[in-house]
Design a protein around this motif. Structure first.
Motif, short mmCIF file in Angstrom:
data_model
loop_
_atom_site.label_atom_id
_atom_site.label_comp_id
_atom_site.label_asym_id
_atom_site.label_seq_id
_atom_site.Cartn_x
_atom_site.Cartn_y
_atom_site.Cartn_z
N GLY A 11 0.49 -1.60 -0.06
CA GLY A 11 0.17 -0.57 -0.03
C GLY A 11 0.63 1.19 0.13
N ALA A 12 0.42 2.21 -0.85
CA ALA A 12 1.31 3.28 -0.76
C ALA A 12 0.48 4.89 -1.13
N ALA A 13 0.57 5.77 -0.58
CA ALA A 13 0.32 7.36 -0.73
C ALA A 13 0.84 8.32 -0.70
N ASP A 14 0.88 8.84 -1.18
CA ASP A 14 1.14 10.40 -2.24
C ASP A 14 1.05 12.06 -1.20
N VAL A 15 1.31 12.46 -1.20
CA VAL A 15 0.84 14.25 -0.40
C VAL A 15 1.38 15.12 -0.74
N ASP A 16 0.70 15.66 -1.47
CA ASP A 16 1.87 17.16 -1.79
C ASP A 16 1.93 17.99 -1.10
N VAL A 17 3.38 18.03 -0.72
CA VAL A 17 3.51 19.55 0.37
C VAL A 17 4.27 20.48 -0.88
N GLN A 71 -3.80 6.90 4.67
CA GLN A 71 -3.66 5.95 3.53
C GLN A 71 -3.28 5.15 3.44
N ALA A 72 -1.97 5.33 3.31
CA ALA A 72 -1.23 3.62 3.18
C ALA A 72 -1.74 2.21 3.62
N ILE A 73 -1.41 2.81 5.56
CA ILE A 73 -2.12 1.41 6.31
C ILE A 73 -3.75 0.94 5.10
N ASP A 74 -4.64 1.65 5.55
CA ASP A 74 -5.08 1.97 4.95
C ASP A 74 -5.40 0.64 3.47
N ARG A 75 -5.03 1.35 2.45
CA ARG A 75 -5.00 0.88 1.31
C ARG A 75 -3.80 -0.17 1.32
N ARG A 92 10.57 -9.73 21.79
CA ARG A 92 8.75 -8.96 22.73
C ARG A 92 8.02 -9.33 21.89
N ARG A 93 8.32 -9.30 20.64
CA ARG A 93 7.31 -9.95 19.23
C ARG A 93 6.20 -11.51 19.50
N THR A 94 6.33 -11.73 21.18
CA THR A 94 5.69 -13.09 21.50
C THR A 94 4.37 -12.36 22.56
N ARG A 95 5.01 -11.26 22.39
CA ARG A 95 3.75 -10.66 23.00
C ARG A 95 3.09 -9.42 22.26
N PRO A 96 1.72 -10.22 22.00
CA PRO A 96 0.42 -9.00 20.58
C PRO A 96 0.10 -8.16 21.11
N ARG A 97 0.09 -6.85 20.35
CA ARG A 97 0.36 -5.34 20.72
C ARG A 97 -1.06 -5.54 20.84
N THR A 98 -1.89 -5.44 21.96
CA THR A 98 -3.67 -5.10 22.27
C THR A 98 -4.00 -3.34 22.82
N ASP A 99 -2.96 -2.51 22.34
CA ASP A 99 -3.09 -1.16 23.33
C ASP A 99 -3.95 -0.33 22.50
N PRO A 100 -4.62 0.44 22.21
CA PRO A 100 -5.22 0.58 21.32
C PRO A 100 -4.49 2.03 21.47
N ILE A 101 -4.30 2.29 19.13
CA ILE A 101 -3.70 2.76 18.49
C ILE A 101 -4.11 4.39 18.04
N PRO A 102 -3.48 5.20 18.51
CA PRO A 102 -3.99 6.47 18.03
C PRO A 102 -4.79 6.75 16.59
N ALA A 103 -6.19 7.40 16.76
CA ALA A 103 -6.55 7.19 15.59
C ALA A 103 -5.32 8.12 14.50
N LEU A 104 -5.29 7.79 12.87
CA LEU A 104 -4.36 8.78 12.50
C LEU A 104 -5.41 9.25 11.40
N PRO A 105 -5.25 10.84 11.70
CA PRO A 105 -5.82 11.99 10.09
C PRO A 105 -5.92 11.61 9.18
N VAL A 106 -6.49 12.21 8.93
CA VAL A 106 -6.45 12.25 6.93
C VAL A 106 -7.15 13.77 6.36
#
Lengths: 427, 427
Positions: A106-112, A132-136, A398-412
């Motif tokens: 997945g990939a995304a570009d934003v012009d700056v 967007q990249a994670i979503d795609r 640490r890999r043996t412990r899957p991450r379970t804490d909530p991940i902060p929302a990413l703004p679009v």
């Protein structure tokens, strides 16, 4: 400070070699891995067991081809996790998600804005591209095992805060700090020159070579430096600023504010400057950046363009001879969009200038060419750097412990450019 | 090709660290050695046992100072062997014999013609200096455990055989081959820039630092480059030719035949050129080499000399900023006779030019100064390099069999210069 490497550091290095061999080679038996990496069969066996338990290596069938008994083929399990590479360039921010086999998912570009007047805007654009990249990519953000952020060292004067203040350094830290809490995985940072160095070590001309230089040619120019197979970062993470070494004492003004920098001659604005000297009324001078470079490529038969390319090749050959004289590398590879577009036209004259200019022994056995790694060099380099970081012992434990804490929302916050359009290496 | 380090290579590196810690520190307990080197107590103990058996480490009394039980102090046994360092420079050849504690025990110089027209003469002069140094050291030649030969990479056009032929490379090999049979110990070669790098790692500003650059200023100029605590040699053993990077496009003719090289501005002939531009009739222009440099130092109040030094400091600061931009070192140290004579006068303006010219982050935390290692930098560097070579596992294993075969006689062909006169680092 230097110190002797500990046994866990040696094991980390060996683990990276095994993973890299499988990512690059696709499939291999344990015996083949031992041969490729130079590690003992016992070490390879132990590392493979560990990496299978971590979900990164899977079976890829049975090899019956050899004369001995059938052996298990191994491959990277792409579903074992994902990695994020972010390329903060001068005209765009690009985020790319790779699976564990370093296949883009997945990939995304934003012009700056080229002026980059606000740290807020950069942080927002960056997080938007990531979201967007994670979503795609279609994988839960929690599966991200690492993220790498490529940040240019010398950009606009606004962010640098003037020629001699530590303003830009403070901004780098601020940007890292703004972005880090929103990313669902550990974040590593490097400058884009170091990122392209990692790309070349994994996938390009520096594979298996000891000393190599990867020269990045775009709006800005610089070099990724590889010594003993590792990317040189330098005392303040700023190695590779070859673009701001001097080509001509008291020469052209560079956009860094100094005079006579290599970048002012072989960066895209420098090439425009040269064409302007050759023919001040040339129609290509109306174009900028990639359109200008593409225009040059389409008009190599035009006498003014031909003269401009000949001068550019000479400047580039002389400037490259400096880094060859100092480092005496085995390999010198050109990357970035200028190199991809004009490399074939420039190379013969660059080679001639280099042969004439570099101390003879330093250039005697130099392997010079355009990089086989195209598009996304910086994002790829940052993703593999974050993979290497992930592979260090503590992270893997640490890999043996899957991450379970909530991940902060990413703004679009911005509409995305086409994720499939070819995008340049940073600046 | 790079490959993963084997356990014997790791052990070799650890052995070098222990020996270096004792050579530099004088005496230490096993516990102190473990702390200094970062090695485990068990590893230090094993290595000390091995090195005592080889005759290189001896007891140095009992340490009662600590709160625990008394422990044995260790030191290098200077009588454990000797090492030879040879500095082939442009106006002299100097050979120095050191004991195993790297204390100088014998030295000899032979002047050579600056034109160096014959490989025979160089080989003879070299062997003569070696014979006299060994004789003055008062130890049998058979006790030599290693020899190091520092050979300049770019010297006269005669030896180079023209600008683009591999003539000089062939001569290096020929000189090595001529000299090797007459030396009673294995011979290692390096260029003088790499030799001063080794001196600085053992005894100077690069001790314990990861990335460092040692800039050698004399007739010729160049840089020893240290990355991760090791001297960079390069693909063809030619790294460090900073003196032949470009300072001014199409600038002054350099004695290498190219234009605008750093050396043509900050090498001694370059500084004379600058004074000639400032005041074509200046009386100091009658002097050459060290007399000229000494003359500048004695006349810093003279306006033409002051202007020359200001220009030289600017050229040097800009040229140094290039290597700082590329490598981003922790340490930049100046060595060689120009640096020792004029360093204090040049440094403030060099520092200012560097701060103005180098990309800000690359120079932000740079430790810049004149090297504390004076006299014999090249010979010392070559001796410690031969020591390191000797310490590798295979050579050390052979140590139990003392050499008994006859050693070929060394010719003495030229009257020696005073062995106590201060001699410059190469070129």
């Amino acid at each position: 400070m230097i110190r002797t490497r500990s046994s866990s550091e040696i094991r980390d290095a060996s683990r990276r070699e095994v993973v890299r061999a499988l990512v690059v080679g696709g499939t291999a038996t344990r015996t083949e891995l031992a041969r490729t990496t130079g590690l003992s069969a016992a070490t390879v066996s132990n590392l493979v067991t560990e990496l299978r338990e971590a979900g990164l290596i899977a079976d890829a069938g049975i090899d019956n081809a050899g004369s001995g008994r059938p052996t298990t083929m191994l491959r990277i399990d792409g579903r074992g996790g994902s990695f994020l590479g972010i390329d903060v360039a001068e005209t765009y921010i690009r985020a790319v998600v790779f699976d564990a086999a370093i296949t883009e998912i997945g990939a995304a570009d934003v012009d700056v804005d080229e002026e980059w007047q606000s740290i807020d805007r950069i942080a927002e654009a960056l997080l938007s591209a990531v979201a967007q990249a994670i979503d795609r990519g279609g994988r839960p953000a929690g599966e991200l095992l690492g993220a790498g952020l490529g940040l240019p060292g010398l950009v606009s004067n606004d962010l640098r805060g003037g020629a001699s203040t530590p303003g830009w350094a403070a901004h780098i830290r601020e940007l890292e700090e703004r972005v880090r809490p929103h990313l669902p995985a550990p974040l590593v940072t490097a400058n884009p020159l170091q990122a392209v160095g990692h790309s070349e070590i994994w996938f390009g001309a520096a594979r298996g070579r000891s000393t190599a230089v990867v020269v990045n040619l775009g709006t800005g120019v610089g070099a990724g430096i590889i010594v003993e197979g590792r990317v040189l970062r330098g005392a303040t993470r700023s190695a590779g600023e070859w673009g701001h070494t001097v080509l001509e004492l008291d020469g052209r003004i560079c956009r860094c504010g100094r005079q006579g920098c290599v970048e002012a001659y072989v960066g895209v604005p420098g090439i425009r400057h040269t064409l302007g000297e050759v023919d001040p009324g040339h129609p290509l001078l109306q174009l900028h950046q990639r359109e200008f470079v593409q225009g040059l490529r389409d008009a190599v038969a035009d006498p003014a363009v031909a003269e401009t390319l000949a001068l550019t090749a000479r400047y580039l050959g002389i400037a490259l001879s400096d880094i060859v004289a100092v480092l005496n590398p085995e390999v010198l590879t050109l990357t970035g969009w200028t190199a991809w577009a004009l490399g074939d036209d420039l190379l013969p004259a660059v080679r001639a200038a280099l042969a004439e200019r570099a101390p003879e022994l330093t250039a005697a056995r130099l392997d010079l060419g355009v990089s086989p790694v195209r598009i996304n060099s910086v994002a790829t380099g940052m993703a593999v750097l974050s993979f290497e970081y992930y592979l260090d012992s503590r992270a893997l434990a640490r890999r043996t412990r899957p991450r379970t804490d909530p991940i902060p929302a990413l703004p679009v916050i911005a509409p995305a450019a086409s994720p499939t359009a070819p995008q340049a290496v940073a600046g």
